[in-house]
Scaffold this motif. Structure first.
Motif, PDB file in Angstrom:
ATOM      1  N   ASN A   1      -6.296   7.427   0.204  1.00 52.06           N
ATOM      2  CA  ASN A   1      -6.138   8.692   0.901  1.00 52.06           C
ATOM      3  C   ASN A   1      -7.270   8.909   1.915  1.00 52.06           C
ATOM      4  OD1 ASN A   1      -4.832  11.084   1.496  1.00 52.06           O
ATOM      5  ND2 ASN A   1      -5.965  12.250  -0.040  1.00 52.06           N
ATOM      6  N   PRO A   2      -6.913   8.879   3.208  1.00 49.66           N
ATOM      7  CA  PRO A   2      -5.557   8.737   3.736  1.00 49.66           C
ATOM      8  C   PRO A   2      -5.120   7.270   3.814  1.00 49.66           C
ATOM      9  CG  PRO A   2      -7.089   8.991   5.540  1.00 49.66           C
ATOM     10  CD  PRO A   2      -7.902   9.149   4.288  1.00 49.66           C
ATOM     11  N   LEU A   3      -3.804   7.075   3.876  1.00 50.42           N
ATOM     12  CA  LEU A   3      -3.250   5.761   4.187  1.00 50.42           C
ATOM     13  C   LEU A   3      -2.932   5.760   5.672  1.00 50.42           C
ATOM     14  CD1 LEU A   3      -2.086   2.969   3.521  1.00 50.42           C
ATOM     15  CD2 LEU A   3       0.078   4.100   2.943  1.00 50.42           C
ATOM     16  N   PHE A   4      -3.553   4.839   6.402  1.00 48.54           N
ATOM     17  CA  PHE A   4      -3.403   4.763   7.858  1.00 48.54           C
ATOM     18  C   PHE A   4      -2.772   3.418   8.193  1.00 48.54           C
ATOM     19  CE2 PHE A   4      -4.737   3.849  12.172  1.00 48.54           C
ATOM     20  CZ  PHE A   4      -4.729   5.081  12.816  1.00 48.54           C
TER      21      PHE A   4
ATOM     22  N   ALA B   1       0.830  -1.204   0.000  1.00 47.76           N
ATOM     23  CA  ALA B   1       0.000   0.000   0.000  1.00 47.76           C
ATOM     24  C   ALA B   1       0.870   1.262   0.000  1.00 47.76           C
ATOM     25  CB  ALA B   1      -0.926   0.000   1.205  1.00 47.76           C
ATOM     26  N   ALA B   2       1.915   1.249   0.820  1.00 54.30           N
ATOM     27  CA  ALA B   2       2.810   2.403   0.900  1.00 54.30           C
ATOM     28  C   ALA B   2       3.514   2.632  -0.435  1.00 54.30           C
ATOM     29  CB  ALA B   2       3.845   2.178   2.006  1.00 54.30           C
ATOM     30  N   LEU B   3       3.938   1.565  -1.075  1.00 52.90           N
ATOM     31  CA  LEU B   3       4.617   1.686  -2.370  1.00 52.90           C
ATOM     32  C   LEU B   3       3.672   2.234  -3.430  1.00 52.90           C
ATOM     33  CD1 LEU B   3       7.241   1.209  -3.900  1.00 52.90           C
ATOM     34  CD2 LEU B   3       6.475  -1.131  -4.371  1.00 52.90           C
ATOM     35  N   ALA B   4       2.426   1.780  -3.407  1.00 53.17           N
ATOM     36  CA  ALA B   4       1.433   2.276  -4.366  1.00 53.17           C
ATOM     37  C   ALA B   4       1.223   3.781  -4.196  1.00 53.17           C
ATOM     38  CB  ALA B   4       0.122   1.525  -4.198  1.00 53.17           C
TER      39      ALA B   4
ATOM     40  N   LEU C   1      -7.372   3.796   3.213  1.00 55.18           N
ATOM     41  CA  LEU C   1      -6.981   2.406   3.430  1.00 55.18           C
ATOM     42  C   LEU C   1      -6.331   2.283   4.797  1.00 55.18           C
ATOM     43  CD1 LEU C   1      -6.703  -0.471   2.207  1.00 55.18           C
ATOM     44  CD2 LEU C   1      -4.392   0.196   1.504  1.00 55.18           C
ATOM     45  N   ILE C   2      -6.760   1.299   5.558  1.00 56.58           N
ATOM     46  CA  ILE C   2      -6.195   1.013   6.873  1.00 56.58           C
ATOM     47  C   ILE C   2      -5.405  -0.286   6.775  1.00 56.58           C
ATOM     48  CG2 ILE C   2      -6.708   0.528   9.292  1.00 56.58           C
ATOM     49  CD1 ILE C   2      -9.316   2.122   8.906  1.00 56.58           C
ATOM     50  N   ALA C   3      -4.121  -0.236   7.109  1.00 57.44           N
ATOM     51  CA  ALA C   3      -3.248  -1.406   7.000  1.00 57.44           C
ATOM     52  C   ALA C   3      -2.526  -1.638   8.314  1.00 57.44           C
ATOM     53  CB  ALA C   3      -2.234  -1.206   5.873  1.00 57.44           C
ATOM     54  N   ASP C   4      -2.425  -2.891   8.711  1.00 59.56           N
ATOM     55  CA  ASP C   4      -1.707  -3.201   9.950  1.00 59.56           C
ATOM     56  C   ASP C   4      -0.397  -3.912   9.647  1.00 59.56           C
ATOM     57  OD1 ASP C   4      -2.767  -5.570   9.070  1.00 59.56           O
ATOM     58  OD2 ASP C   4      -3.521  -6.220  11.012  1.00 59.56           O
ATOM     59  N   MET C   5       0.456  -3.982  10.668  1.00 61.95           N
ATOM     60  CA  MET C   5       1.748  -4.657  10.561  1.00 61.95           C
ATOM     61  C   MET C   5       1.916  -5.566  11.770  1.00 61.95           C
ATOM     62  SD  MET C   5       4.031  -1.355   9.347  1.00 61.95           S
ATOM     63  CE  MET C   5       5.585  -2.252   9.221  1.00 61.95           C
ATOM     64  N   HIS C   6       2.562  -6.709  11.530  1.00 63.10           N
ATOM     65  CA  HIS C   6       2.774  -7.700  12.590  1.00 63.10           C
ATOM     66  C   HIS C   6       4.258  -8.068  12.659  1.00 63.10           C
ATOM     67  CE1 HIS C   6      -1.567  -8.280  12.984  1.00 63.10           C
ATOM     68  NE2 HIS C   6      -1.625  -8.266  11.667  1.00 63.10           N
TER      69      HIS C   6
ATOM     70  N   GLU D   1      -5.619  19.248   0.435  1.00 63.20           N
ATOM     71  CA  GLU D   1      -6.157  18.484  -0.685  1.00 63.20           C
ATOM     72  C   GLU D   1      -5.117  17.510  -1.220  1.00 63.20           C
ATOM     73  OE1 GLU D   1      -7.604  21.260  -3.540  1.00 63.20           O
ATOM     74  OE2 GLU D   1      -9.163  22.071  -2.211  1.00 63.20           O
ATOM     75  N   CYS D   2      -4.132  17.223  -0.388  1.00 59.96           N
ATOM     76  CA  CYS D   2      -3.023  16.388  -0.820  1.00 59.96           C
ATOM     77  C   CYS D   2      -3.157  14.968  -0.267  1.00 59.96           C
ATOM     78  CB  CYS D   2      -1.710  16.999  -0.348  1.00 59.96           C
ATOM     79  SG  CYS D   2      -1.528  17.005   1.459  1.00 59.96           S
ATOM     80  N   GLN D   3      -2.172  14.135  -0.594  1.00 59.22           N
ATOM     81  CA  GLN D   3      -2.099  12.797  -0.047  1.00 59.22           C
ATOM     82  C   GLN D   3      -1.718  12.867   1.428  1.00 59.22           C
ATOM     83  OE1 GLN D   3      -2.519   9.498  -1.444  1.00 59.22           O
ATOM     84  NE2 GLN D   3      -2.365   9.010   0.738  1.00 59.22           N
ATOM     85  N   ILE D   4      -2.433  12.115   2.258  1.00 61.77           N
ATOM     86  CA  ILE D   4      -2.166  12.057   3.694  1.00 61.77           C
ATOM     87  C   ILE D   4      -1.734  10.640   4.067  1.00 61.77           C
ATOM     88  CG2 ILE D   4      -3.112  12.393   5.998  1.00 61.77           C
ATOM     89  CD1 ILE D   4      -3.134  14.934   4.377  1.00 61.77           C
ATOM     90  N   VAL D   5      -0.696  10.543   4.878  1.00 58.70           N
ATOM     91  CA  VAL D   5      -0.238   9.259   5.410  1.00 58.70           C
ATOM     92  C   VAL D   5      -0.141   9.392   6.922  1.00 58.70           C
ATOM     93  CG1 VAL D   5       1.617   7.555   5.452  1.00 58.70           C
ATOM     94  CG2 VAL D   5       1.040   8.710   3.300  1.00 58.70           C
TER      95      VAL D   5
END
Length: 234
Positions: A41-44, A27-30, A156-161, A127-131
């Motif tokens: 947008n936003p990518l959380f 998701a981050a790379l995209a 998009l909400i993404a988790d990490m493990h 009005e920009c991309q938010i992360v």
């Protein structure tokens, strides 16, 4: 207002991908490949401390600037945003504060929490991309206002493990290479099997081992490693 620099070594190329972080990485790379499309947008991104959230979002910023150095990219923490807002309030600098954030092409907010951040963010008009990154998922924020929750769900909400052992060993090998130190595989294996849930601690342990060895006999041995791990609580 001050912002932390985008650490130049925090890139996608230096990010070790495994089952625990592949979705967030993709998701981050995209996002980094095309911030103008605002595909997410936003990518959380949320995860426990030490799993690479900051590395990943700084990698976004570094890649965006590498593609176009004239874009306005800003990285800051939730705490710093609140401090800057307080300064603006105390000095009647509301217009300057809002203009500063609203004119950016990419805003990266690290370590977001409920305590004041979304109150301030809701008053911005970017009005920009938010992360964003956080230690909690939106579902773990009981006091999150409906509007803020709805805004997060638009993106998009993404988790990490935690990563598997092979991935942790890869991180240690890369850290050793970056520090120009030869670390035997049995030492790599020992550290990777002891520290399983925190990449930051993983790298810190190896850095300490290398430092201790360099000021003693120059050798990295099991005894040194066990002493460092004990001091770190492992």
């Amino acid at each position: 207002m001050k912002a932390d620099l985008l650490s130049t070594h925090m890139t996608f190329e230096n990010f070790v991908v495994g089952d625990g972080n592949n979705f967030a990485y993709s998701a981050a790379l995209a996002v980094a490949n095309d911030i103008s499309s605002q595909i997410y947008n936003p990518l959380f991104i949320y995860a426990n401390p030490g799993l690479g959230k900051t590395h990943l979002v700084k990698a976004i910023g570094n890649k965006v600037l590498k593609r176009n150095e004239y874009l306005k990219v800003f990285y800051t923490t939730s705490r710093q945003l609140i401090q800057d807002y307080t300064t603006a309030v105390n000095n009647n600098l509301f217009d300057e504060f809002y203009k500063f954030y609203d004119e950016k092409d990419l805003l990266i907010f690290d370590d977001v929490n409920e305590d004041g951040f979304f109150y301030i963010y809701d008053r911005l008009s970017p009005e920009c991309q938010i992360v964003m990154t956080s230690r909690k998922s939106p579902g773990q924020m009981p006091h999150l206002e409906h509007r803020a929750r709805k805004m997060l769900n638009w993106g998009l909400i993404a988790d990490m493990h935690p990563l598997d052992r092979i991935s942790r060993e890869t991180i240690l090998l890369r850290t050793g290479t970056r520090l120009r130190a030869h670390v035997p595989m049995d030492i790599i294996y020992l550290i990777a099997t002891r520290i399983t849930d925190n990449i930051a601690k993983l790298e810190e342990a190896l850095q300490r081992v290398i430092a201790v060895a360099s000021i003693s006999n120059g050798r990295i041995d099991k005894r040194t490693v066990l002493k460092v791990l004990k001091n770190l609580g492992y």
